[in-house]
Scaffold this motif. Structure first.
Motif, PDB file in Angstrom:
ATOM      1  N   ASP A   8       1.058  -1.107   0.046  1.00 34.97           N
ATOM      2  CA  ASP A   8      -0.179   0.048  -0.079  1.00 34.97           C
ATOM      3  C   ASP A   8       1.193   1.255  -0.213  1.00 34.97           C
ATOM      4  O   ASP A   8       0.225   2.191  -0.973  1.00 34.97           O
ATOM      5  CB  ASP A   8      -0.673   0.271   1.072  1.00 34.97           C
ATOM      6  CG  ASP A   8      -2.097  -1.115   1.232  1.00 34.97           C
ATOM      7  OD1 ASP A   8      -2.272  -1.089  -0.249  1.00 34.97           O
ATOM      8  OD2 ASP A   8      -2.673  -1.063   2.090  1.00 34.97           O
ATOM      9  N   ARG A  11       2.722   1.325  -3.471  1.00 30.87           N
ATOM     10  CA  ARG A  11       1.373   2.153  -4.350  1.00 30.87           C
ATOM     11  C   ARG A  11       0.731   3.734  -4.087  1.00 30.87           C
ATOM     12  O   ARG A  11       0.972   4.613  -5.539  1.00 30.87           O
ATOM     13  CB  ARG A  11       0.106   1.345  -4.344  1.00 30.87           C
ATOM     14  CG  ARG A  11      -1.259   0.699  -5.555  1.00 30.87           C
ATOM     15  CD  ARG A  11      -1.917   0.032  -4.891  1.00 30.87           C
ATOM     16  NE  ARG A  11      -2.004  -1.134  -5.402  1.00 30.87           N
ATOM     17  CZ  ARG A  11      -1.209  -1.576  -6.512  1.00 30.87           C
ATOM     18  NH1 ARG A  11      -1.508  -1.406  -7.598  1.00 30.87           N
ATOM     19  NH2 ARG A  11      -0.873  -3.399  -5.734  1.00 30.87           N
ATOM     20  N   VAL A  29      -6.157   6.813  -4.812  1.00 29.25           N
ATOM     21  CA  VAL A  29      -5.927   5.554  -3.591  1.00 29.25           C
ATOM     22  C   VAL A  29      -7.172   4.820  -2.698  1.00 29.25           C
ATOM     23  O   VAL A  29      -6.998   4.553  -2.257  1.00 29.25           O
ATOM     24  CB  VAL A  29      -4.401   5.427  -3.210  1.00 29.25           C
ATOM     25  CG1 VAL A  29      -3.029   5.445  -4.324  1.00 29.25           C
ATOM     26  CG2 VAL A  29      -4.297   6.946  -2.186  1.00 29.25           C
ATOM     27  N   ARG A  73       7.531   0.019  -8.936  1.00 27.62           N
ATOM     28  CA  ARG A  73       7.078  -0.194  -9.939  1.00 27.62           C
ATOM     29  C   ARG A  73       6.553  -1.773  -9.778  1.00 27.62           C
ATOM     30  O   ARG A  73       6.436  -2.421 -10.414  1.00 27.62           O
ATOM     31  CB  ARG A  73       7.881   0.318 -11.167  1.00 27.62           C
ATOM     32  CG  ARG A  73       6.396   1.869 -10.865  1.00 27.62           C
ATOM     33  CD  ARG A  73       6.896   2.374 -12.659  1.00 27.62           C
ATOM     34  NE  ARG A  73       7.370   3.843 -12.413  1.00 27.62           N
ATOM     35  CZ  ARG A  73       6.067   4.949 -12.487  1.00 27.62           C
ATOM     36  NH1 ARG A  73       4.989   3.970 -12.417  1.00 27.62           N
ATOM     37  NH2 ARG A  73       6.995   5.857 -12.433  1.00 27.62           N
ATOM     38  N   LEU A  76       4.638  -4.130  -7.343  1.00 29.37           N
ATOM     39  CA  LEU A  76       3.145  -4.135  -7.991  1.00 29.37           C
ATOM     40  C   LEU A  76       3.158  -4.357  -9.032  1.00 29.37           C
ATOM     41  O   LEU A  76       2.255  -4.902  -9.079  1.00 29.37           O
ATOM     42  CB  LEU A  76       2.830  -2.532  -7.592  1.00 29.37           C
ATOM     43  CG  LEU A  76       2.739  -1.567  -6.616  1.00 29.37           C
ATOM     44  CD1 LEU A  76       3.372  -0.186  -6.828  1.00 29.37           C
ATOM     45  CD2 LEU A  76       2.303  -1.979  -5.104  1.00 29.37           C
ATOM     46  N   ASP A  80       0.742  -7.769  -9.212  1.00 30.30           N
ATOM     47  CA  ASP A  80      -0.822  -7.804  -9.382  1.00 30.30           C
ATOM     48  C   ASP A  80      -0.540  -8.381 -10.666  1.00 30.30           C
ATOM     49  O   ASP A  80      -1.930  -9.247 -10.758  1.00 30.30           O
ATOM     50  CB  ASP A  80      -0.670  -6.228 -10.233  1.00 30.30           C
ATOM     51  CG  ASP A  80      -1.281  -5.339  -9.495  1.00 30.30           C
ATOM     52  OD1 ASP A  80      -1.381  -5.796  -8.265  1.00 30.30           O
ATOM     53  OD2 ASP A  80      -1.267  -4.062  -9.517  1.00 30.30           O
ATOM     54  N   GLU A 275      -6.252   1.380 -14.964  1.00 30.61           N
ATOM     55  CA  GLU A 275      -5.436   1.842 -14.168  1.00 30.61           C
ATOM     56  C   GLU A 275      -3.836   1.807 -14.998  1.00 30.61           C
ATOM     57  O   GLU A 275      -2.854   2.647 -14.772  1.00 30.61           O
ATOM     58  CB  GLU A 275      -5.320   0.697 -13.114  1.00 30.61           C
ATOM     59  CG  GLU A 275      -4.053   0.954 -11.474  1.00 30.61           C
ATOM     60  CD  GLU A 275      -4.320   0.138 -10.383  1.00 30.61           C
ATOM     61  OE1 GLU A 275      -2.924  -0.386 -10.750  1.00 30.61           O
ATOM     62  OE2 GLU A 275      -5.741   0.162  -9.889  1.00 30.61           O
ATOM     63  N   GLU A 279      -1.246   5.446 -15.570  1.00 26.51           N
ATOM     64  CA  GLU A 279      -0.249   5.666 -14.928  1.00 26.51           C
ATOM     65  C   GLU A 279       0.725   5.775 -15.989  1.00 26.51           C
ATOM     66  O   GLU A 279       1.981   6.656 -15.638  1.00 26.51           O
ATOM     67  CB  GLU A 279       0.004   4.109 -14.311  1.00 26.51           C
ATOM     68  CG  GLU A 279      -0.700   4.187 -12.861  1.00 26.51           C
ATOM     69  CD  GLU A 279      -0.075   2.720 -12.058  1.00 26.51           C
ATOM     70  OE1 GLU A 279      -1.248   2.021 -11.100  1.00 26.51           O
ATOM     71  OE2 GLU A 279       0.330   2.020 -12.636  1.00 26.51           O
TER      72      GLU A 279
END
Length: 291
Positions: A8, A11, A29, A73, A76, A80, A275, A279
């Motif tokens: 978190d 992110r 977020v 990055r 994350l 994901d 998303e 980004e």
């Protein structure tokens, strides 16, 4: 000693770095501005160095924070990717995306790398065309998501990025102040074409259309060849091109990149793709992103 990163925190850090604003990142977020500020303090404490610094009215990563940003990055993306692989391992519905040419090959490549990693079983179709053509395809459900320029529509739309328009020409082009300005333009309809003609007309400066093309590579090849001047965003500049500042016009308007989607509820897969689009496009010029 750090044993595990709090994803978190990562992110939120990536969101702040992309948007150049803690308040804008907080909205992305789903947290309060103060909560995100505390997250950034906590992340800096965990790492042992500040990750952000003030620049003008916004914030940017520090040199060490910028180096850590790429790793954040990757963490994350891996998180994901693993989740999507197991939650959507059988997801194989087509993903149909549209882009205007100005988004750029490099940005599209980064987007496709991440989309393909998140949904390895899904066939991906990309159409590169005008904003009007994309909007028509979204409305008849031939495209799921499209990134184009601002246009009046009833479709759901999110402004992603604003960029200044500038006059661009070959470094070797010499303009005769007494002669009409030779313009290198897209075919109608085109916001850059309209902006160029409106600016010259308002300044009382004569012009002629020296070259038209529906292709951005064709357009920029003509500019590089010295056929005339065009109006694009600074991302179109190359080593052989330069910004022209002496045409006597007032400042050109901004170019706005907008994300369009179909009306109705989003699937979880399309929410993830949206998303990624946000980004990667905002990552180009985070300090000029829409707050």
């Amino acid at each position: 000693m750090i044993r595990n990163f709090d994803l978190d925190l990562l992110r939120s850090f990536v969101a702040v770095a992309d948007l150049g604003s803690i308040s804008a990142a907080a909205r992305r977020v789903g947290r309060s501005q103060s909560a995100v500020s505390l997250q950034m303090d906590r992340l800096a404490e965990m790492l042992g160095f500040p990750v952000l610094e003030r620049k003008g009215r916004g914030v940017v990563p520090t040199p060490r924070g910028g180096a850590f940003l790429d790793d954040a990055r990757r963490l994350l993306d891996l998180n994901d990717q693993v989740l999507n692989q197991h939650l959507h391992g059988s997801f194989a519905q087509p993903l149909r995306l549209g882009f205007v040419q100005d988004v750029g090959e490099g940005v599209m490549q980064r987007i496709l790398v991440r989309v393909a990693a998140s949904f390895p079983q899904a066939p991906i179709t990309v159409r590169v065309c005008s904003t009007l053509a994309m909007l028509e395809k979204v409305m008849v459900e031939e495209l799921d998501l499209a990134v184009g320029f601002r246009h009046e529509t009833e479709l759901p739309a999110t402004v992603l990025l604003r960029e200044p328009l500038v006059w661009i020409a070959s470094r070797h082009l010499r303009l005769d102040r007494e002669a009409p300005v030779p313009l290198v333009l897209f075919e109608n309809p085109c916001i850059c074409r309209s902006a160029a003609i409106a600016a010259l007309s308002a300044a009382g400066r004569g012009f002629r259309v020296a070259f038209t093309s529906p292709s951005l590579p064709g357009l920029m090849a003509a500019v590089g060849a010295g056929l005339g001047v065009t109006v694009r965003s600074p991302r179109s500049l190359r080593h052989d091109l330069a910004v022209v500042n002496d045409l006597g016009t007032t400042a050109l308007p901004d170019m706005e990149f907008v994300l369009y989607g179909r009306s109705g509820a989003r699937t979880e897969a399309l929410t993830k793709v949206e998303e990624i689009l946000c980004e990667e496009i905002r990552r180009e010029h985070p300090l000029y992103a829409v707050a």
